[in-house]
Design a protein around this motif. Structure first.
Motif, PDB file in Angstrom:
ATOM      1  N   ARG A 101      97.742  -3.197  83.864  1.00  0.00           N
ATOM      2  CA  ARG A 101      96.856  -4.176  84.472  1.00  0.00           C
ATOM      3  C   ARG A 101      97.231  -5.577  83.986  1.00  0.00           C
ATOM      4  O   ARG A 101      97.475  -5.799  82.810  1.00  0.00           O
ATOM      5  N   GLY A 102      97.270  -6.523  84.907  1.00  0.00           N
ATOM      6  CA  GLY A 102      97.597  -7.899  84.565  1.00  0.00           C
ATOM      7  C   GLY A 102      99.085  -8.220  84.593  1.00  0.00           C
ATOM      8  O   GLY A 102      99.480  -9.377  84.390  1.00  0.00           O
ATOM      9  N   TYR A 103      99.916  -7.208  84.853  1.00  0.00           N
ATOM     10  CA  TYR A 103     101.367  -7.434  84.836  1.00  0.00           C
ATOM     11  C   TYR A 103     101.793  -8.398  85.938  1.00  0.00           C
ATOM     12  O   TYR A 103     102.646  -9.261  85.724  1.00  0.00           O
ATOM     13  N   LEU A 104     101.195  -8.271  87.130  1.00  0.00           N
ATOM     14  CA  LEU A 104     101.549  -9.162  88.234  1.00  0.00           C
ATOM     15  C   LEU A 104     101.173 -10.603  87.905  1.00  0.00           C
ATOM     16  O   LEU A 104     101.873 -11.544  88.292  1.00  0.00           O
ATOM     17  N   SER A 105     100.069 -10.773  87.191  1.00  0.00           N
ATOM     18  CA  SER A 105      99.678 -12.124  86.776  1.00  0.00           C
ATOM     19  C   SER A 105     100.680 -12.701  85.787  1.00  0.00           C
ATOM     20  O   SER A 105     101.015 -13.892  85.837  1.00  0.00           O
ATOM     21  N   ARG A 106     101.179 -11.866  84.901  1.00  0.00           N
ATOM     22  CA  ARG A 106     102.144 -12.339  83.908  1.00  0.00           C
ATOM     23  C   ARG A 106     103.464 -12.733  84.561  1.00  0.00           C
ATOM     24  O   ARG A 106     104.192 -13.587  84.053  1.00  0.00           O
ATOM     25  N   LEU A 107     103.780 -12.091  85.710  1.00  0.00           N
ATOM     26  CA  LEU A 107     104.992 -12.459  86.428  1.00  0.00           C
ATOM     27  C   LEU A 107     104.896 -13.868  87.030  1.00  0.00           C
ATOM     28  O   LEU A 107     105.913 -14.457  87.388  1.00  0.00           O
ATOM     29  N   LYS A 108     103.672 -14.405  87.110  1.00  0.00           N
ATOM     30  CA  LYS A 108     103.477 -15.732  87.700  1.00  0.00           C
ATOM     31  C   LYS A 108     103.292 -16.816  86.642  1.00  0.00           C
ATOM     32  O   LYS A 108     102.993 -17.968  86.975  1.00  0.00           O
ATOM     33  N   ARG A 109     103.451 -16.495  85.402  1.00  0.00           N
ATOM     34  CA  ARG A 109     103.291 -17.504  84.354  1.00  0.00           C
ATOM     35  C   ARG A 109     104.354 -18.584  84.464  1.00  0.00           C
ATOM     36  O   ARG A 109     105.357 -18.430  85.167  1.00  0.00           O
ATOM     37  N   SER A 110     104.142 -19.669  83.747  1.00  0.00           N
ATOM     38  CA  SER A 110     105.062 -20.801  83.797  1.00  0.00           C
ATOM     39  C   SER A 110     106.436 -20.404  83.274  1.00  0.00           C
ATOM     40  O   SER A 110     106.582 -19.423  82.536  1.00  0.00           O
ATOM     41  N   GLU A 111     107.434 -21.189  83.681  1.00  0.00           N
ATOM     42  CA  GLU A 111     108.813 -20.891  83.323  1.00  0.00           C
ATOM     43  C   GLU A 111     108.976 -20.799  81.804  1.00  0.00           C
ATOM     44  O   GLU A 111     108.454 -21.606  81.053  1.00  0.00           O
ATOM     45  N   GLY A 112     109.695 -19.782  81.406  1.00  0.00           N
ATOM     46  CA  GLY A 112     109.886 -19.559  79.976  1.00  0.00           C
ATOM     47  C   GLY A 112     108.910 -18.565  79.400  1.00  0.00           C
ATOM     48  O   GLY A 112     109.154 -17.962  78.360  1.00  0.00           O
ATOM     49  N   LYS A 113     107.769 -18.384  80.105  1.00  0.00           N
ATOM     50  CA  LYS A 113     106.748 -17.454  79.631  1.00  0.00           C
ATOM     51  C   LYS A 113     106.590 -16.262  80.568  1.00  0.00           C
ATOM     52  O   LYS A 113     105.972 -15.264  80.210  1.00  0.00           O
ATOM     53  N   ALA A 114     107.141 -16.396  81.762  1.00  0.00           N
ATOM     54  CA  ALA A 114     106.964 -15.335  82.754  1.00  0.00           C
ATOM     55  C   ALA A 114     107.860 -14.145  82.447  1.00  0.00           C
ATOM     56  O   ALA A 114     108.955 -14.293  81.909  1.00  0.00           O
ATOM     57  N   TYR A 115     107.375 -12.958  82.802  1.00  0.00           N
ATOM     58  CA  TYR A 115     108.194 -11.754  82.729  1.00  0.00           C
ATOM     59  C   TYR A 115     109.193 -11.794  83.895  1.00  0.00           C
ATOM     60  O   TYR A 115     109.028 -12.527  84.858  1.00  0.00           O
ATOM     61  N   THR A 116     110.224 -10.983  83.811  1.00  0.00           N
ATOM     62  CA  THR A 116     111.220 -10.923  84.880  1.00  0.00           C
ATOM     63  C   THR A 116     110.905  -9.757  85.816  1.00  0.00           C
ATOM     64  O   THR A 116     110.695  -8.632  85.368  1.00  0.00           O
ATOM     65  N   LEU A 117     110.867 -10.054  87.098  1.00  0.00           N
ATOM     66  CA  LEU A 117     110.605  -9.039  88.119  1.00  0.00           C
ATOM     67  C   LEU A 117     111.881  -8.234  88.357  1.00  0.00           C
ATOM     68  O   LEU A 117     112.907  -8.788  88.744  1.00  0.00           O
ATOM     69  N   SER A 118     111.818  -6.937  88.137  1.00  0.00           N
ATOM     70  CA  SER A 118     112.997  -6.091  88.312  1.00  0.00           C
ATOM     71  C   SER A 118     113.190  -5.703  89.774  1.00  0.00           C
ATOM     72  O   SER A 118     112.247  -5.731  90.577  1.00  0.00           O
TER      73      SER A 118
END
Length: 279
Positions: free
Chosen positions: A35-52
């Protein structure tokens, strides 16, 4: 994946979730991600996770859209282009879900139609039957049609029929790059489906364009038409609107062919079974 591209994808995902009435948590649970992973993918540059790639494919499959649709930046296209893209993407999704019933006119049937004036109307919106003309109207026709018409006019014959294929898409002639194309030849099956939402029928043709001399050819073109209340509308082809729309037209033509297998149910039987199984 670059940060800007990932943000485009995430914005498209959010738009589709909103359109389909799906919560982020619902798709996260369905795809077994936290839960919340999609939100983390939208974080600001440098903090966002990488979408595989694998997750992108799972999300596209879940939302019944193509992966390239999720990567589309609508700001790179005109309003008309975006309208066509959304239209074809929706039809593609409906076809995958079996919510669109495709009909086919086989190529051997088309060959018969072209040789027999009594069947010309079965060619659909791509063809026009010219039954009467006068010398002043010759300039409205391509050269190869006008020459045929002259034989009748100058013999003072008023009742005759000539088939004009491509009268909407090419008209008197369509310049593509440096060549003017005037003739359309149908090279594959014709697929059509009724769109209840707009009370219209969509036709897809696989065709070849040639110039008046038959020297220059453009092959493997898909044309799309809409017919409503006896009005024919040429929508687009797969050579004038850029690679995305070209690709989407080919995908739609292919899935229409796949859905027209010999082992399918007819439309009424399918509706009855769906109604029964839904209860």
């Amino acid at each position: 994946m670059e940060y800007k591209q990932q943000q485009v994808i995430m914005n498209n995902i959010d738009r589709l979730l909103d359109k389909q009435g799906i919560k982020r948590s619902t798709i996260e649970d369905a795809l077994s991600i936290s839960r919340g992973y999609l939100s983390r993918l939208k974080r600001s540059e440098g903090k966002a996770y990488t979408l595989s790639y694998d997750l992108l494919k799972k999300i596209a499959d879940y939302l019944n859209v193509s992966m390239d649709y999720l990567t589309l930046n609508t700001f790179d296209h005109t309003t008309d282009e975006n309208s066509l893209i959304d239209f074809f993407e929706s039809l593609y999704s409906m076809s995958i879900e079996d919510n669109l019933f495709w009909n086919v006119i086989e190529l051997n049937e088309l060959n018969r139609i072209e040789d027999d004036p009594d069947y010309w109307g079965s060619l659909g919106p791509i063809a026009k039957k010219i039954e009467r003309a006068n010398p002043d109207e010759l300039e409205l026709f391509p050269d190869y049609i006008a020459k045929s018409v002259e034989d009748y006019i100058y013999q003072d014959i008023t009742l005759w029929s000539i088939l004009w294929v491509g009268w909407q898409s090419l008209g008197k002639g369509r310049k593509i790059e440096e060549v003017v194309y005037t003739k359309v030849n149908i090279t594959g099956e014709v697929f059509h489906t009724y769109l209840e939402k707009i009370n219209s029928t969509l036709y897809l043709y696989r065709v070849e364009y040639t110039d008046s001399d038959g020297v220059n050819k453009l092959s493997d073109i898909i044309e799309a038409y809409l017919v409503s209340d006896d009005e024919n509308h040429f929508l687009c082809n797969s050579t004038d609107w850029g690679e995305y729309i070209s690709s989407k037209l080919r995908d739609l033509y292919q899935i229409a062919r796949d859905k027209c297998s010999d082992t399918r149910l007819n439309e009424d039987a399918r509706k009855l079974l769906k109604q029964f199984n839904a209860n």
